[in-house]
Design a protein around this motif. Structure first.
Motif, mmCIF file in Angstrom:
data_model
loop_
_atom_site.group_PDB
_atom_site.id
_atom_site.type_symbol
_atom_site.label_atom_id
_atom_site.label_comp_id
_atom_site.label_asym_id
_atom_site.label_seq_id
_atom_site.Cartn_x
_atom_site.Cartn_y
_atom_site.Cartn_z
ATOM 1 N N PHE A 1 -8.318 -0.064 -5.187
ATOM 2 C CA PHE A 1 -9.106 0.410 -4.043
ATOM 3 C C PHE A 1 -8.317 0.373 -2.746
ATOM 4 O O PHE A 1 -8.535 1.179 -1.847
ATOM 5 N N ASP A 2 -7.356 -0.573 -2.622
ATOM 6 C CA ASP A 2 -6.583 -0.718 -1.386
ATOM 7 C C ASP A 2 -5.247 0.026 -1.454
ATOM 8 O O ASP A 2 -4.360 -0.211 -0.648
ATOM 9 N N LYS B 1 -16.756 -2.964 -3.128
ATOM 10 C CA LYS B 1 -16.101 -2.668 -1.847
ATOM 11 C C LYS B 1 -16.410 -1.227 -1.479
ATOM 12 O O LYS B 1 -16.320 -0.341 -2.318
ATOM 13 N N VAL C 1 -15.494 7.186 5.296
ATOM 14 C CA VAL C 1 -14.538 8.186 5.771
ATOM 15 C C VAL C 1 -15.263 9.157 6.695
ATOM 16 O O VAL C 1 -16.272 9.758 6.305
ATOM 17 N N ALA D 1 -10.388 5.847 8.311
ATOM 18 C CA ALA D 1 -11.423 5.282 7.441
ATOM 19 C C ALA D 1 -11.584 3.779 7.687
ATOM 20 O O ALA D 1 -10.630 3.075 8.023
ATOM 21 N N SER E 1 -12.410 0.443 5.712
ATOM 22 C CA SER E 1 -12.330 0.068 4.296
ATOM 23 C C SER E 1 -12.723 -1.385 4.072
ATOM 24 O O SER E 1 -12.849 -2.176 5.023
ATOM 25 N N ASN E 2 -12.888 -1.704 2.783
ATOM 26 C CA ASN E 2 -13.188 -3.066 2.324
ATOM 27 C C ASN E 2 -14.440 -3.634 2.986
ATOM 28 O O ASN E 2 -14.486 -4.790 3.390
ATOM 29 N N ASN F 1 -8.676 5.577 -7.508
ATOM 30 C CA ASN F 1 -7.748 6.236 -6.589
ATOM 31 C C ASN F 1 -6.543 6.783 -7.349
ATOM 32 O O ASN F 1 -5.989 6.107 -8.220
ATOM 33 N N LEU G 1 -8.682 10.152 6.067
ATOM 34 C CA LEU G 1 -8.423 8.796 5.568
ATOM 35 C C LEU G 1 -7.726 7.913 6.599
ATOM 36 O O LEU G 1 -7.779 6.683 6.503
ATOM 37 N N TYR H 1 -16.382 1.194 -4.625
ATOM 38 C CA TYR H 1 -15.500 0.690 -5.682
ATOM 39 C C TYR H 1 -16.139 -0.544 -6.312
ATOM 40 O O TYR H 1 -16.795 -1.349 -5.644
ATOM 41 N N VAL I 1 -15.796 2.092 1.235
ATOM 42 C CA VAL I 1 -14.918 2.741 2.213
ATOM 43 C C VAL I 1 -15.707 3.869 2.862
ATOM 44 O O VAL I 1 -16.336 4.673 2.171
ATOM 45 N N GLN J 1 0.828 -1.200 0.000
ATOM 46 C CA GLN J 1 0.000 0.000 0.000
ATOM 47 C C GLN J 1 0.862 1.249 0.000
ATOM 48 O O GLN J 1 1.845 1.337 0.720
#
Length: 416
Positions: free
Chosen positions: A77-78, A196, A200, A208, A210-211, A131, A205, A392, A198, A21
């Motif tokens: 997305f990740d 997926k 916020v 956040a 996520s997934n 992203n 972020l 996403y 996320v 990441q």
């Protein structure tokens, strides 16, 4: 070590680095006030619709009028690198010099104000949603700073409701997000794997969730009604100050002084975790650059040393306390750390900020790099927070993660 094993290890290491990441790189001390301009006056998380302009601004305080260059990269997305080549997500070229800059006018602090707009003559546009990372380099091709932004397509509607926690243990402290995703123009294929979400809170972020996968489906609707997986600490309203006139004490400012630059001393704050919740409207951690009697605050607003102070808290005596907000993209470092002043029995810190209206709060940084936003401010379910839901989707055979929809909600009308 056998040669084959060494080669295999090298390949695995390169693969790990390539698919790890990506993180934003914080700027050096001489670069300040990095923000994306959008449809609102305050600086927020840049989530733009496909085809809209991306406008990045920042100030350089070294007075050298250096040249800076930018690069744009696309991510999954990740925030792992996508497989798309530049020509697939960009029309034109990046790695170009930022040509638009102006020097400050009528300010004690000399600075150069840089503005990058995409599309421009060289980078004619971004072709796909998803992203992105915008990185800025100096003349020596050294990375100076980077910022994330997102581009979305409006092909799905995203309903966002804010509810109180269903967990009795946290019913007074947490907020739970319910989501409904629907589309009249596309059919979701295998949504538990390909869709997926996320969530916020307040454009941050770092915190956040996520997934998040759909809990169940009704026709083409994707329903998310989790009890704990989509819950956030409520926090408390941000503190704020305004110094659009540096020669007078404005909102939140107790006194002023002029040395090499102006110094603004804020009223001393106290912990709010053990006190009742009080509604106090804020802009959810953001800031707005303002100065009085000026046509262009971008180059006419001055830089001021803001002096923060906090009464000591016995239970947090050996903890690291920091000033926290979007004024520096929620970064925690030595510049934001509060230092205990024994002679005055108070925590203090001074941060150089451009004139404007700012939100801030005090948080505790733990040894494991996590933060506790509620240790000083408290957590209350009544707190007005902003929530954005980014959706996403990667269709069957797709090579990248599209952002198909953006939803937004507020806890101002929170319900059970």
């Amino acid at each position: 070590m056998p040669l084959k094993f060494t080669a295999l290890l090298s390949i695995l290491l390169v693969s790990y680095i390539a698919f790890s990441q990506v993180e934003e790189v914080a700027p050096p001390d001489y670069i300040k006030t990095i923000n994306f301009k959008g449809n609102t006056p305050e600086t927020q998380l840049p989530i733009l619709r496909l085809g809209e302009y991306v406008i990045l601004e920042f100030d350089v305080l070294n007075g050298e009028e250096d040249d800076y260059y930018y690069k744009v990269e696309h991510f999954n997305f990740d925030w792992t690198p996508s497989v798309l080549v530049k020509s697939e997500y960009m029309d034109g070229f990046d790695n170009q010099r930022i040509r638009n800059y102006e020097n400050s006018f009528n300010s004690y602090q000399i600075y150069s104000h840089y503005t990058l707009t995409i599309p421009n003559a060289q980078t004619r546009g971004l072709r796909v949603s998803g992203n992105y990372m915008l990185s800025v380099f100096n003349n020596d091709d050294e990375l100076v700073f980077s910022r994330k932004f997102m581009i979305y397509e409006n092909t799905a509607t995203v309903g966002v409701n804010v509810k109180r926690s269903r967990d009795v243990q946290f019913i007074e402290e947490k907020q739970r997000i319910e989501i409904i995703i629907d589309s009249n123009t596309m059919q979701f294929n295998n949504p538990t794997q390909n869709v997926k979400a996320v969530i916020v809170q307040n454009n941050n972020l770092n915190t956040a969730i996520s997934n998040i996968k759909p809990q169940y489906t009704v026709g083409n609707q994707l329903i998310y009604k989790y009890d704990t997986e989509t819950s956030f600490w409520g926090g408390n309203e941000y503190l704020f100050f305004e110094n659009k006139d540096v020669r007078a004490a404005n909102t939140g400012i107790q006194s002023i002084d002029l040395k090499d630059l102006y110094h603004n001393y804020l009223f001393t704050n106290f912990e709010r975790a053990t006190r009742p919740y009080t509604y106090n409207p804020d802009i959810n951690g953001n800031y707005v650059i303002l100065n009085i009697d000026a046509e262009n605050p971008s180059i006419e607003a001055d830089y001021v040393w803001i002096h923060f102070s906090l009464l000591p808290i016995e239970s947090l005596k050996n903890k690291d306390i920091h000033v926290y907000g979007n004024f520096n993209n929620y970064v925690i470092d030595e510049s934001t750390k509060m230092i205990f002043d024994e002679s005055h029995n108070v925590y203090t810190n001074a941060i150089l900020l451009k004139q404007g209206f700012y939100n801030y709060k005090y948080i505790v940084a733990n040894s494991d790099n996590s933060i506790d936003e509620g240790a000083i401010s408290g957590n209350f379910y009544q707190t007005e927070n902003n929530y954005k839901v980014i959706v996403y989707y990667r269709d069957l055979g797709g090579r990248y993660d599209k952002i198909i929809g953006l939803g937004e909600g507020s806890s101002v009308n929170i319900s059970n």
